[in-house]
Structure formats: C-alpha cells, structure tokens
Scaffold this motif. Structure first.
Motif, mmCIF file in Angstrom:
data_model
loop_
_atom_site.group_PDB
_atom_site.id
_atom_site.type_symbol
_atom_site.label_atom_id
_atom_site.label_comp_id
_atom_site.label_asym_id
_atom_site.label_seq_id
_atom_site.Cartn_x
_atom_site.Cartn_y
_atom_site.Cartn_z
ATOM 1 N N ASP A 93 8.538 13.447 2.974
ATOM 2 C CA ASP A 93 7.198 13.135 3.470
ATOM 3 C C ASP A 93 7.308 11.850 4.292
ATOM 4 O O ASP A 93 7.578 10.777 3.747
ATOM 5 C CB ASP A 93 6.245 12.947 2.286
ATOM 6 C CG ASP A 93 4.805 12.685 2.706
ATOM 7 O OD1 ASP A 93 4.582 11.813 3.583
ATOM 8 O OD2 ASP A 93 3.893 13.322 2.154
ATOM 9 N N GLY A 94 7.089 11.965 5.595
ATOM 10 C CA GLY A 94 7.353 10.838 6.477
ATOM 11 C C GLY A 94 6.567 9.593 6.142
ATOM 12 O O GLY A 94 7.058 8.474 6.329
ATOM 13 N N ARG A 95 5.365 9.744 5.651
ATOM 14 C CA ARG A 95 4.550 8.569 5.366
ATOM 15 C C ARG A 95 4.889 7.960 4.014
ATOM 16 O O ARG A 95 4.917 6.734 3.865
ATOM 17 C CB ARG A 95 3.076 8.925 5.498
ATOM 18 C CG ARG A 95 2.719 9.151 6.967
ATOM 19 C CD ARG A 95 1.399 9.830 7.191
ATOM 20 N NE ARG A 95 0.273 8.995 6.792
ATOM 21 C CZ ARG A 95 -0.996 9.290 7.096
ATOM 22 N NH1 ARG A 95 -1.276 10.376 7.790
ATOM 23 N NH2 ARG A 95 -1.969 8.500 6.698
ATOM 24 N N LEU A 96 5.200 8.778 3.028
ATOM 25 C CA LEU A 96 5.662 8.223 1.759
ATOM 26 C C LEU A 96 7.040 7.584 1.910
ATOM 27 O O LEU A 96 7.348 6.585 1.253
ATOM 28 C CB LEU A 96 5.690 9.312 0.685
ATOM 29 C CG LEU A 96 4.330 9.888 0.283
ATOM 30 C CD1 LEU A 96 4.514 11.012 -0.734
ATOM 31 C CD2 LEU A 96 3.409 8.808 -0.278
ATOM 32 N N VAL A 147 9.993 4.989 -3.956
ATOM 33 C CA VAL A 147 9.766 6.100 -3.030
ATOM 34 C C VAL A 147 9.801 7.397 -3.825
ATOM 35 O O VAL A 147 10.820 7.745 -4.422
ATOM 36 C CB VAL A 147 10.830 6.130 -1.919
ATOM 37 C CG1 VAL A 147 10.510 7.228 -0.912
ATOM 38 C CG2 VAL A 147 10.914 4.772 -1.227
ATOM 39 N N SER A 148 8.704 8.134 -3.801
ATOM 40 C CA SER A 148 8.618 9.353 -4.607
ATOM 41 C C SER A 148 9.088 10.594 -3.865
ATOM 42 O O SER A 148 9.506 11.571 -4.495
ATOM 43 C CB SER A 148 7.175 9.568 -5.075
ATOM 44 O OG SER A 148 6.313 9.776 -3.966
ATOM 45 N N SER A 159 0.854 -1.176 0.000
ATOM 46 C CA SER A 159 0.000 0.000 0.000
ATOM 47 C C SER A 159 0.898 1.236 0.000
ATOM 48 O O SER A 159 2.099 1.152 0.258
ATOM 49 C CB SER A 159 -0.917 -0.004 1.221
ATOM 50 O OG SER A 159 -1.837 -1.078 1.151
ATOM 51 N N GLY A 160 0.307 2.382 -0.241
ATOM 52 C CA GLY A 160 1.100 3.572 -0.523
ATOM 53 C C GLY A 160 1.932 4.103 0.614
ATOM 54 O O GLY A 160 2.884 4.861 0.382
#
Length: 328
Positions: free
Chosen positions: A262-265, A257-258, A209-210
C-alpha cells in the motif's frame, strides 16, 4: 554501529533506481484537466520525468543517481547513469518539461516538494561543470525558482505536514540551491523561515500520522540549522528543550509499517529514513550527540532492509536512505 555510505551501498541504490527511472508504468499524474485536449500519455507530458511512478520521485531518483555517480565514479553503475543522462538531460527534452508549466492549471503542480527536489537535482548537476547536464536543466530550475519567489510571500502560514506539502523540507533543498544560484531567493527563504519558525518553542509533537513520510518537527530543525548558523543551538534548545524526554518520545520510536504494498502506508518507511537524516543532521547541536546518532541508527536499521520489498517503496526510498547515510 553507525552506518555510512560506501561504494557497495551506492551501487545497490543506483542499480535499484536505474531500474525505474525510465519505467513508464504504473505512473501517477499530477494534472488539472481543462479539457479533452489535455489528455496525453505521461511520456508526452513529461519527456524526462515520466518514470519512477510519479514526477517528483523521478526527479529525486535522478538526483540520487547523479550524486552517486559523482561520488563513486568507479562503480560499474556510474557509466550507465552518465549514458542515460547524456540521452535524457538534454535541452530538447527539458524544454518539454518547461512547456508543461505554461499550461493552465499548473500553478500548484508539485508544489513545493517537487520544486525543491528539482532545484536539488540542478545543484547536483552543477557540481559537474565539465558536462552539459546542468546547463540543460537550468531553464527548468529557474522556472521553479521563480515559482518559489512568487509563492513564498503569499504563504502566510507554513505547512507543518509530514507529506509532500511540508514547507520546511522543500525549503531545505531550495535554500541550498539558492545560496549558489539565486541570492535574492536565498534571502527570501531565510526571511520567511525566520518569520514562520523563529519564535517556535516548547514543541510537543504528535507524530507520525498514519501516512507520513517526513517528520514536520525534525524537518523544521534541519531548515533552521541551515538558516540560523551560529544561532541554531539556542533556537533548538528553546524549540526542543528536552529532546530526549517524554514530550518527544514519539520522535525517537521508529514508525511501524503494516503493509508495504500500500503506497501510502509504505510512506512510514520514509518516516524512519527521514528521521534518521534529521537526527544525524542536528546531533551536534543537542545535549547528547551520541544519543541522537543512536536514535538515527535505530531508525535506519528499521527501514534499510525494506527498500525494495515492493515497488510502492522501491520507486523512492533509496533517495531517503542516501540522505540519511550521508548526513553528518
């Protein structure tokens, strides 16, 4: 080429983590407020684990540096780790962490991820019986063990998630602690794992999941390896009947990883490291162990260059790199 832990890598990881174990800001609290009197600084609420952005990352950061200092006592960072432990892992400060658990509304605090990591930390400290750290942390470990013992019988279904609520990942650490420190909890974990996962078969994962940092599928296999022992290989063959075929292709391709600020990405770097840990751990029970280790190596190569790209990863990724590099 398969990458392994060595002293230079250990020193790098320990240096990174020493840089944030006591870094107070930024910090993300896990807190339910019952009133204005509950408002306090993180350091007041958590006298030991108030660094590394959040409570659980601070706990497993401690696990990481204490393990590295034990494995590589001659590295320069080992002395700094032990000096910090002498200052922080003491009964008076741990008592403050235990007291936090007595507050109203803390039943779900760090459940189950932080619980498992705290037990892993205590288990690591207990490998140094010549030092006082394990005895100091034991009351907190016992408190979380009691929470596991109360919670697991109520959990009708396991949480099959790639995030902090993943049941299997937490129980890997809890079971390894319990087999040395709490036989009744170990028996409970083994029984619940068999109840939840024992009949699983023909897994068709859709991962990641993302914002995952774990593979729920592969974490389940690591737990069941510990639970089943000699029974693991036939269970795994039923669970992943074609581990290198199209049905499980998503487990073999590293996550992309884009955005690492961003801590969640940035969690997806953790997917790559945790998958490497899992593939290495279960490799010998698979039809082609070398292929499994090669998959792990590809995932490691994708993530290891990015451990310190941004604080959103730096505050936790080295722990998962250590898990992967040590896995057999």
């Amino acid at each position: 080429m398969t990458q392994r832990l060595d002293q230079a890598t250990a020193a790098r990881f320990a240096g990174l983590t020493l840089g944030h174990l006591t870094r107070e800001w930024p910090y993300k609290l896990d807190q339910v407020l019952d009133g204005p009197g509950d408002l306090a600084l993180p350091k007041t609420l958590h006298p030991v684990f108030h660094g590394s952005f959040d409570w659980h990352s601070c706990v497993h950061g401690w696990w990481q540096v204490m393990r590295l200092a034990r494995l590589y006592p001659d590295m320069a960072e080992a002395a700094a780790v032990e000096a910090l432990a002498d200052r922080m892992l003491v009964p008076a400060l741990i008592a403050g962490e235990v007291a936090y658990l007595d507050r109203p509304g803390t039943g779900g605090f760090e459940r189950p991820y932080g619980w498992g990591w705290l037990l892993a930390l205590h288990d690591e400290l207990a490998r140094r019986p010549d030092r006082p750290w394990a005895a100091a942390v034991e009351p907190l470990a016992r408190a979380f063990a009691a929470r596991f013992a109360a919670y697991l019988p109520k959990l009708i279904y396991p949480v099959r998630s790639g995030k902090h609520d993943c049941t299997a990942f937490a129980l890997v650490h809890a079971l390894r602690w319990a087999r040395t420190h709490d036989a009744s909890l170990a028996a409970l974990i083994e029984a619940r794992a068999r109840d939840w996962y024992g009949d699983d078969h023909d897994c068709r994962p859709f991962e990641p999941s993302g914002e995952d940092f774990l593979s729920a599928t592969l974490c389940e296999t690591v737990l069941m390896k510990d639970v089943l022992g000699a029974e693991f290989a036939p269970w795994l063959a039923a669970f992943l009947p074609d581990p290198f075929g199209p049905a499980t292709a998503c487990l073999r391709s590293p996550a992309i990883v884009s955005e690492r600020t961003d801590g969640r990405l940035a969690h997806l770097d953790g997917v790559n490291l945790s998958r490497a840990w899992c593939w290495r751990t279960i490799a010998d029970a698979l039809p082609d162990p070398a292929a499994a280790r090669a998959i792990a190596d590809v995932h490691l190569a994708e993530a290891l260059p990015h451990l310190a790209d941004d604080y959103m990863g730096e505050h936790w990724l080295a722990t998962f790199a250590l898990l992967a590099l040590e896995a057999e």
